[in-house]
Design an enzyme around this catalytic site. Structure first.
Site, PDB file in Angstrom:
ATOM      1  CG  ASP A   1      -0.248  -0.008   2.522  1.00 32.37           C
ATOM      2  OD1 ASP A   1       0.971   0.222   2.553  1.00 32.37           O
ATOM      3  OD2 ASP A   1      -0.918  -0.245   3.543  1.00 32.37           O
TER       4      ASP A   1
ATOM      5  CG  ASP B   1      -6.043  -5.666   2.193  1.00 30.10           C
ATOM      6  OD1 ASP B   1      -5.522  -5.361   3.279  1.00 30.10           O
ATOM      7  OD2 ASP B   1      -6.623  -4.817   1.474  1.00 30.10           O
TER       8      ASP B   1
ATOM      9  CG  HIS C   1      -9.386 -22.104  11.395  1.00 29.53           C
ATOM     10  ND1 HIS C   1      -9.965 -23.109  10.656  1.00 29.53           N
ATOM     11  CD2 HIS C   1     -10.393 -21.270  11.761  1.00 29.53           C
ATOM     12  CE1 HIS C   1     -11.272 -22.907  10.601  1.00 29.53           C
ATOM     13  NE2 HIS C   1     -11.552 -21.803  11.267  1.00 29.53           N
TER      14      HIS C   1
ATOM     15  CB  CYS D   1      -6.526 -25.135   7.819  1.00 29.43           C
ATOM     16  SG  CYS D   1      -6.997 -25.127   9.568  1.00 29.43           S
TER      17      CYS D   1
ATOM     18  CB  CYS E   1      -9.268 -28.025  11.054  1.00 33.19           C
ATOM     19  SG  CYS E   1      -9.899 -26.403  11.544  1.00 33.19           S
TER      20      CYS E   1
END
Length: 380
Positions: free
Chosen positions: A95, A269, A338, A309, A312
């Protein structure tokens, strides 16, 4: 001159007009729509570059202001740019630093030449101009860089916003003239204008005439209602070139991402998923989970049975609760993995639905599943 990026629209949903695409960059190709993890200080907090790749991330965002202050743009340039400095083998975006200037510094003076303000680290005086922002970003070397703009407060009067938009457009012209690496860094213009349709139109039309490689939609998610934010997006995208990528800055709730995709936004984002992870909050297919709660003390089930993921697949709610309560860094790391994977997976599923011409049905299913309201919801 060869452009730094090329955007290829691959499919338009027959049901809604939402689109998928491929963003071709010097550091690889990525599919859109996509969610981008935020690596503010050349790192996504607690995650390694390899873990970021594993969760399916494409582009990582880094922050010009923070990298300018620490370690300095010359240090990163000496290493060969952000990718080599942080060992990330993929596209990056920086940015302009403008948002941090306006959000972190209580004492600032906005002039035509730029902004005078004080460092949030030690109070030392700093000055950021369009030319300086581009100089820093050229040294940082990201694939996609941003024009310096003023992220005006909400609410703002019409007169304040008009003056701000006109100055931001003049800054955009100066940014384009200062840009030294157009062949390998794509400079995006940023649409501003607050909640005012004519100012959004003025901003978008003028930037489109400047022919930037892509366009960002700024000034949203700064305190306005969701209904107002969606109007801001509508006012902006209708005047932007169809064939160029659109990036909605700082938006990371499920409802806003899905509504943005419906409006032909390609890139999103937000620090939200990693920030709430550090406080023990998880985004799951069963809704938000506060891992601190006593009810998870003996719970040996995965955080989210629908998630693929690393967290998990390998850890229980009971263990994750223990890590967070013990203030262990691994807890923040696993919850961040996650939450980022959750949003990246939402984007993956959205792309699939668009390609199958059922994005409207998919969006309705997601809103029903997560009990979201398209206007009043404050996020997932």
């Amino acid at each position: 001159m060869k452009e730094a990026i090329h955007f290829e629209i691959t499919h338009v949903c027959k049901q809604t007009g939402a689109r998928t695409g491929i963003l071709h960059t010097p550091h690889g190709d990525v599919e859109t729509p996509m969610f981008m993890p935020v690596g503010t200080q050349a790192t996504v907090k607690f995650l390694s570059p390899e873990e970021i790749k594993e969760i399916g991330a494409g582009v990582i965002l880094s922050n010009t202001y923070h990298c300018w202050l620490r370690p300095g743009e010359d240090v990163i340039a000496h290493a060969g740019g952000l990718q080599k400095f942080m060992n990330y083998n993929g596209p990056m975006l920086t940015d302009s630093g403008g948002f941090q200037v306006f959000s972190l510094s209580d004492q600032r003076k906005i002039l035509e030449e730029g902004v005078h303000f004080k460092s949030h680290l030690d109070g030392s005086p700093l000055f950021l101009s369009p030319e300086k922002s581009i100089e820093i970003q050229n040294k940082l070397g990201a694939d996609i860089i941003m024009c310096l703009d003023e992220c005006a407060p909400y609410p703002a009067t019409y007169d304040y916003m008009k003056n701000s938009v006109e100055r931001t457009l003049r800054w955009a012209k100066r940014c384009k003239e200062a840009h030294q690496r157009p062949a390998d860094q794509a400079l995006f213009g940023i649409v501003q204008g607050g909640e005012y349709e004519d100012l959004r139109a003025l901003s978008a039309k003028t930037l489109a005439e400047m022919d930037f490689p892509g366009y960002s939609i700024g000034g949203t998610s700064v305190g306005e209602s969701k209904e107002c934010m969606y109007r801001m997006i509508d006012y902006s995208v209708k005047y932007l070139p169809w064939e160029k990528p659109r990036y909605l800055m700082g938006v990371g709730s499920v409802d806003a991402i899905l509504e943005g995709i419906l409006r032909n936004v390609d890139m999103f984002d937000c620090v939200l998923p990693t920030r709430i992870a550090r406080h023990g909050t998880c985004m799951t297919s069963q809704g938000r989970v506060n891992i601190k709660k006593k009810e998870y003390e003996m719970d040996l089930s995965p955080l989210d049975p629908e998630c693929d993921c690393y967290t998990c697949r390998n850890y229980t709610k009971s263990y994750l609760r223990h890590l967070h309560r013990a203030n262990e860094g691994l807890g923040s790391r696993l919850l961040s993995i996650h939450n980022l994977r959750f949003l990246i997976h939402i984007a993956e599923e959205a792309r699939k639905a668009i390609k199958e011409d059922r994005y409207g049905d998919f969006k309705d299913e997601m809103f029903k599943k997560y009990n979201l309201n398209s206007i009043d919801s404050r996020g997932f």
